[in-house]
Design a protein around this motif. Sequence first.
Motif, short mmCIF file in Angstrom:
data_model
loop_
_atom_site.label_atom_id
_atom_site.label_comp_id
_atom_site.label_asym_id
_atom_site.label_seq_id
_atom_site.Cartn_x
_atom_site.Cartn_y
_atom_site.Cartn_z
N VAL A 1 13.31 47.57 -34.20
CA VAL A 1 11.86 47.50 -34.21
C VAL A 1 11.48 46.02 -34.21
CG1 VAL A 1 9.82 47.94 -35.63
CG2 VAL A 1 11.60 49.68 -35.46
N ALA A 2 10.44 45.65 -33.44
CA ALA A 2 9.85 44.31 -33.51
C ALA A 2 10.77 43.21 -33.01
CB ALA A 2 9.39 43.98 -34.94
N TYR A 3 11.67 43.53 -32.06
CA TYR A 3 12.46 42.49 -31.41
C TYR A 3 11.50 41.59 -30.64
CZ TYR A 3 15.25 40.53 -27.58
OH TYR A 3 15.83 39.71 -26.66
N LEU B 1 5.72 41.04 -37.55
CA LEU B 1 7.14 40.72 -37.65
C LEU B 1 7.56 39.73 -36.57
CD1 LEU B 1 8.79 44.16 -38.52
CD2 LEU B 1 8.68 42.13 -39.97
N GLN B 2 7.02 39.92 -35.36
CA GLN B 2 7.39 39.02 -34.26
C GLN B 2 6.93 37.59 -34.57
OE1 GLN B 2 5.80 41.17 -30.87
NE2 GLN B 2 7.80 42.11 -30.47
N ALA C 1 8.52 32.07 -36.49
CA ALA C 1 8.48 31.04 -37.54
C ALA C 1 9.87 30.68 -38.05
CB ALA C 1 7.60 31.53 -38.68
N ILE C 2 10.75 31.69 -38.25
CA ILE C 2 12.08 31.35 -38.78
C ILE C 2 12.98 30.78 -37.69
CG2 ILE C 2 12.03 32.98 -40.72
CD1 ILE C 2 13.97 34.73 -39.11
N TYR C 3 12.61 31.01 -36.43
CA TYR C 3 13.34 30.37 -35.33
C TYR C 3 13.10 28.86 -35.39
CZ TYR C 3 14.95 29.56 -30.52
OH TYR C 3 15.63 29.13 -29.40
N GLU C 4 11.83 28.48 -35.68
CA GLU C 4 11.44 27.07 -35.78
C GLU C 4 11.98 26.41 -37.05
OE1 GLU C 4 9.84 25.03 -33.72
OE2 GLU C 4 10.03 26.65 -32.25
N ASP C 5 11.94 27.17 -38.14
CA ASP C 5 12.34 26.63 -39.44
C ASP C 5 13.47 27.52 -39.98
OD1 ASP C 5 12.55 25.44 -41.88
OD2 ASP C 5 10.60 26.09 -42.64
#
Lengths: 305, 535
Positions: free
Chosen positions: B351-353, B488-489, B494-498
């Motif tokens: 879900v939310a990929y 979620l996306q 956000a966690i991709y950046e940080d």
Amino acid sequence: MLQYLIRRVLQSIIVIILLTMIVFVIARLSGNPVDLMLPMGASESQRTQLIQELGLDQPLPVQYVKFIGRAVQGDFGQSLRFRAPAMELVLEKLPATAKLALTSLLLAIAAGIPLGILAAIRYRRAGDYIVTTGVTLGQAMPSFWLGIMLILIFGVQLGWLPVSGDEGLSSLILPAITLSIVPLVTIAKVTRSSMIGTLPQDFVRTAESKGLPWGNVVRRHALRNALIPVVTVIGVLLGGLLSGAVITEQIFAWPGIGSLTIQSINARDFPVVQAVTLITSTIIVGANLLVDLSYSLLDPRIRRS
Amino acid sequence: MSTTRHKWTVLVIAVCLAAALAVSAGCGSSDTTTTAEPGTTGTTSSDATATTEPAGPVKVVVAQGVDPTTMDPHQQRETSTVNVLLHIYDPLLERDAQDPTKFNGILATSWTQVDPTTVEFKLQAGVTFSGGEPFDAECVKYNVDRLLGFLPGTEPALLAYQFGTIESTEVVDAETVRIKTKVPDPLILSRMALLYMIPTGSVDADPEALMSEPNGTGPYNLVEWDRNNQVVLQAKEDYFRGAPTVDELVFRTIPEASTRLAEIQVGNVDIITNVPPENAAEVGSQGQADVKEVPSSRIAAVWLDTLENPTLAKKEVRQALNYAVDVEAITQDVMSGYGMPVATIVPSYWVAYNPDLKPYPFDQAKARELLAAAGVPDGFEVEMLLPRGRYLMAEEVAQAVVADLAGVGVNVKLNAVEFGVFAEATQARQIPGMFYAAWGEPFFDPGGMLEVTVRSGTDGFSWFNNPEIDALIDEAQSTVGDEHVNNLQEVEKAIYEDPPFIFLFAQKDLYGVSNRLDWSPRSDEWIILYGASVK
């Protein structure tokens, strides 16, 4: 004699109690079951609750005294993993281990003694070298490796024998062979050196010079005397058989106390580990006691000292 | 004299041979008697055996590494136990085998989200338990109350930790029941799929009544449970969804991986789990079985201590670490292709990929630039904790990561420990700068995992604190439907950046499956044999 017997029995009981104490402490030093039972990231309150439920929040000496207090009444606690009486689980699995260990011991005796005799009477000749080399190889072979090799050859490639489990006599063969190697090697070595020590002795030479058949001399005169240390070593080997069963049962999925022990240690299932230790140490200490006693019957000098 | 000695030697050898023969004969005789029986009857009437043979019961054997721990579906937390119990008990709904984000009804015929905190289930009529008790809305309420410790004088059951959001159950009529949650819960269907129904009142008198004697509505009944050895199940002819085609189901406990491998090779067992990638080729060596793979819900990553380690606290450093590791090469060479790189922690089948995010490319020059910008141009020293024997190929993967990081001057000291030690260290929050883990997310929805592993707070499994990301996660977790997915996306972006982790890959699970069995593995690691058949 009676005094000696009482002293030895008391000694054995103290040994068993000390053993339970050591296992009790070591098991708890190795970690606690709570972190393994809870999912990763479980909350602190869930953790505290489980710790209280399992009684692990009390100091070690208190836990131990409680354990002994209940054990005396025949209550060895509930398995943390199965939530069933720990001792019941162990006793349920004991017959399978006994079957495996005794078969292995018989195999080891049936093959070890003749091999030892063969090596002794062919001392420093081809027969001796073959047996000694074989024995050294057997000693060097880790039982884990041997077990897997036997499975691959006889179970998978040739397909003659079952790979694992306990389904009838044929599934006993591979684990019994695996477990018998260590005692077989020891028995063969002890028999060989004991026979080598006995064969040149005067009474053997006398019997030989009287013209008795060589077979009779070996069997009746030399072997009888040479067997005493072998009998002692068999008693000692029982402990090795039970500890060896842990690995062998694990490989062959043999449903005995060995595989139960491994699974319980991995799950930090303390009550089961304690019950297993109590049972196995009782068996080993008991066997050693019997050997000592039979020894003192055979040799009165030990009784008096 | 020497001739008599020689005779003695021959005699000893003869004794040895005789002993060996006796042993093999003793075992052989039992074999021949069992084979002789069908042989003798076969000679008298070969037609009779030919007609009775196809009618024989169909038996399927599954080998697992550990025994189930209980027969009470509320008092367990392990897949190995669920795999047995899901054949005895039924849930309201079951995750779809093909699309793990969808559900199919079992004891429920349909469900609707009445409002953000209420789901209404319509139930199958006329279903009964093996003991004769009826299944109805009252029963669903009993199950939820028993699980959560709502019954007077009871404690929450072991599985309750998955159901913390549930507030109450309301019986509308005999075939309609409503589950109310304290807050909008996007995972409520996933949670309910874990709840296997026990009969109303079955554990009132004795809380341990179901521990060894199960009583469910499922397709099988328990015949025998020989602990640490095997569980035998027998098909129920009158199962409400139709009798299973496999008559007898056996779950054998085989702790040793190489032994399980040998058993599937010779065709003694039909399913083995967790085949190590390096052994995949051996499964089919005897022509009895084959390897089947399925994307798993387990995500491998390296956790970074951004709270205590000042270097790892810097965003640029964590980005640099992600650029420095060649995840593609690790999945190909170390995992033999049985892993898929993920951009964050969400693979495509969850879900939310977020399809806009692509895994960090392998770019050590870029990594060095970022390290220089962060003030550590020559790299730094750090320790990585590694649990042994728990996660697939963990040692090998961690070593490859360490080698890649060394390429940009980051020297990692690997500290491999037994899983129990690892669990204790992480619970006590005493970790060195990094640790390796593969997180299993049973719900195929990153919400729960983000809450525990990213959102700040000491209770969880997170070594990260970014208030903005915390707020995004909270928002995602308090919304349902499309809103939940969109939120979620945003978190993923956000966690991709940080990055709180060095993102690695989603594992693939490998099963050995015998050729005679028509069955496919599932992403959620559950082995469901209802619906499977033998060729």
